[in-house]
Write an enzyme that holds these catalytic residues in place. Structure first.
Site, PDB file in Angstrom:
ATOM      1  N   SER A  15     -12.359  -3.061  -4.082  1.00  0.00           N
ATOM      2  CA  SER A  15     -12.769  -2.406  -2.279  1.00  0.00           C
ATOM      3  C   SER A  15     -14.452  -2.430  -3.028  1.00  0.00           C
ATOM      4  CB  SER A  15     -11.910  -1.328  -2.467  1.00  0.00           C
ATOM      5  OG  SER A  15     -11.262  -1.567  -1.564  1.00  0.00           O
ATOM      6  N   ARG A  37       1.340  -1.346   0.124  1.00  0.00           N
ATOM      7  CA  ARG A  37      -0.019  -0.131  -0.264  1.00  0.00           C
ATOM      8  C   ARG A  37       1.240   1.283   0.090  1.00  0.00           C
ATOM      9  NH1 ARG A  37      -2.867   2.966   4.546  1.00  0.00           N
ATOM     10  NH2 ARG A  37      -5.355   4.209   3.160  1.00  0.00           N
ATOM     11  N   LYS A  57      -7.448   4.369   7.406  1.00  0.00           N
ATOM     12  CA  LYS A  57      -8.324   3.658   5.715  1.00  0.00           C
ATOM     13  C   LYS A  57      -8.698   5.364   5.119  1.00  0.00           C
ATOM     14  CE  LYS A  57     -10.624   1.012   2.044  1.00  0.00           C
ATOM     15  NZ  LYS A  57     -10.174   1.360   1.364  1.00  0.00           N
TER      16      LYS A  57
END
Length: 206
Positions: free
Chosen positions: A104, A35, A133
């Site tokens: 997602s 990430r 997030k």
């Protein structure tokens, strides 16, 4: 996809991401996703090459968050896409039929659209409150009931993400998730290896 580490150096308490990933691999993690929000493309590329070697040696799936180009460049197993990223079909065209393409989602309708577009699995969340997030308010704390609704609506694996810990992971699995993904529960732990082992045990027991 029982346990899934999402890397983030800024939450690793000064430890190198490669070291955290190595500890998670020793602890039994099944998937590592690069990430590193805030890092440059070049930094992510070099880190991705290192993580690709680590995960290949350990037979652990390696994915890249958002960036299809970096996933291709480091020969990752696939990519995980969000709302602002390339469409699933475009990622598939770039990476090939054998690549893992995740998406997602936070709603049943979004889940159905992602599966229709060809997603191999879905990351559902944020299940619980999290500050690791960035999610819009309507996508925050969707809870295990939303996980259950999405699990009932699609026929691909789903992974719960957002505020997951060994304590609440069993509820997410019992709701229908096939696995859980975490950032801070591993990266910020005193002992990332042991934290991974605890999370893996909680998921397996559920």
């Amino acid at each position: 996809m029982d346990t899934y580490l999402v890397t983030q150096g800024s939450r690793s308490r000064g430890r190198a991401t490669e070291d955290v990933a190595a500890a998670a691999i020793r602890g039994g993690v099944d998937v590592v996703q690069l990430r590193e929000k805030g890092a440059s493309a070049r930094e992510r590329y070099h880190l991705g090459r290192a993580l690709r070697e680590q995960t290949r040696d350990a037979d652990v799936t390696f994915l890249v968050n958002d960036r299809v180009d970096i996933a291709a460049a480091v020969e990752a197993d696939g990519v995980h896409l969000g709302d602002e990223d390339l469409p699933v079909a475009a990622a598939r065209e770039r990476l090939g039929d054998d690549a893992v393409v995740g998406r997602s989602v936070s709603t049943v309708e979004g889940a159905r659209r992602a599966v229709q577009a060809g997603a191999d699995y879905l990351g559902v969340g944020a299940v619980y409150a999290t500050d690791s997030k960035d999610v819009r308010e309507e996508h925050a704390e969707v809870g295990p009931n939303r996980v259950a609704a999405i699990a009932d609506a699609v026929d691909v694996p789903i992974v719960g993400i957002g505020g997951i810990t060994p304590a609440n992971a069993p509820d997410v699995i019992r709701a229908g998730a096939d696995g859980v993904a975490v950032v801070s529960a591993i990266t910020a732990a005193d002992d990332p290896e042991e934290a991974t082992r605890e999370l893996t045990t909680a998921v397996e027991n559920a």
